[in-house]
Design an enzyme around this catalytic site. Sequence first.
Site, mmCIF file in Angstrom:
data_model
loop_
_atom_site.group_PDB
_atom_site.id
_atom_site.type_symbol
_atom_site.label_atom_id
_atom_site.label_comp_id
_atom_site.label_asym_id
_atom_site.label_seq_id
_atom_site.Cartn_x
_atom_site.Cartn_y
_atom_site.Cartn_z
ATOM 1 N N LYS A 125 -33.428 67.958 -54.790
ATOM 2 C CA LYS A 125 -33.301 67.821 -56.247
ATOM 3 C C LYS A 125 -33.282 69.186 -56.923
ATOM 4 O O LYS A 125 -32.414 69.471 -57.757
ATOM 5 C CB LYS A 125 -34.450 66.950 -56.786
ATOM 6 C CG LYS A 125 -34.396 66.701 -58.265
ATOM 7 C CD LYS A 125 -35.321 67.637 -58.996
ATOM 8 C CE LYS A 125 -35.070 67.557 -60.504
ATOM 9 N NZ LYS A 125 -36.001 68.447 -61.227
ATOM 10 N N ASP B 81 -33.414 62.856 -59.752
ATOM 11 C CA ASP B 81 -34.857 62.775 -59.938
ATOM 12 C C ASP B 81 -35.227 61.314 -60.151
ATOM 13 O O ASP B 81 -34.405 60.425 -59.998
ATOM 14 C CB ASP B 81 -35.305 63.642 -61.118
ATOM 15 C CG ASP B 81 -34.678 63.161 -62.416
ATOM 16 O OD1 ASP B 81 -34.322 61.977 -62.513
ATOM 17 O OD2 ASP B 81 -34.530 63.975 -63.332
#
Length: 220
Positions: free
Chosen positions: A121, A139
């Site tokens: 991420k 996320d």
Amino acid sequence: MLKKDRFKLFLDYFTRNFPEPETELHYRNPYELLVAVILSAQCTDKRINLVTPLLFERFPDPQSLAASNVEEVFTYIKSVSYPNNKSKHLIGMARMLVEHFNSEIPATVEELQKLPGVGRKTANVVVSVVYNQPAMAVDTHVFRVSRRLGLVPMTASTPLAVEMGLLKYLPKFLVYKAHHWLILHGRYICIARNPKCPECPLTSFCKYFEDNVKTGLLQS
DNA sequence: ATCCCGAGGG
DNA sequence: CCCTCTGGAT
């Protein structure tokens, strides 16, 4: 409804209403962005922006950070979530940058992920924001909202699967914006528990609404 | 109480 | 796969 049509409705709405979404993290160069994103896990951007000015003044580059220690870094970031872990990550990251990357921020997800504290991420955020690559950082918001809206199949049960599902349909020039749009929607409307479906502008094509709320099984 | 733009380790 | 890390705002 076809996925292609869901994407069109999603993109049309946000293009009209939030044409220029931006990162709220404050940074002046790739190094500062990388540090800010590492710190931002499970923490609001506002909180991060409160601690980074002093942190960047004391550690303006990977070299100065690498030469410090976890105890000192901790004093600068003690008010964010997981200050112990993040102090270790920042020191380890800086030292690897100095030793293996000539003190420069790598430009690929693969290399970035070698750094301590940098997962997929964070790596995707860095290449997306700093290097203008069409990378989708998944996320908790992006993951949840994409699945609820039906932008990705429910069988996409990992962040990586959701990432691939989104990239398959998003035009490259909209990937960066779509990332922020999904987060905006997840933060204010499509919240984790008891999503605010009555105020949601996207229920006409939302799979979650179709499957749960519309049928009356869920009231919110 | 619940949530914040997760990552590493077991 | 699950667990832990862990502060502040609402």
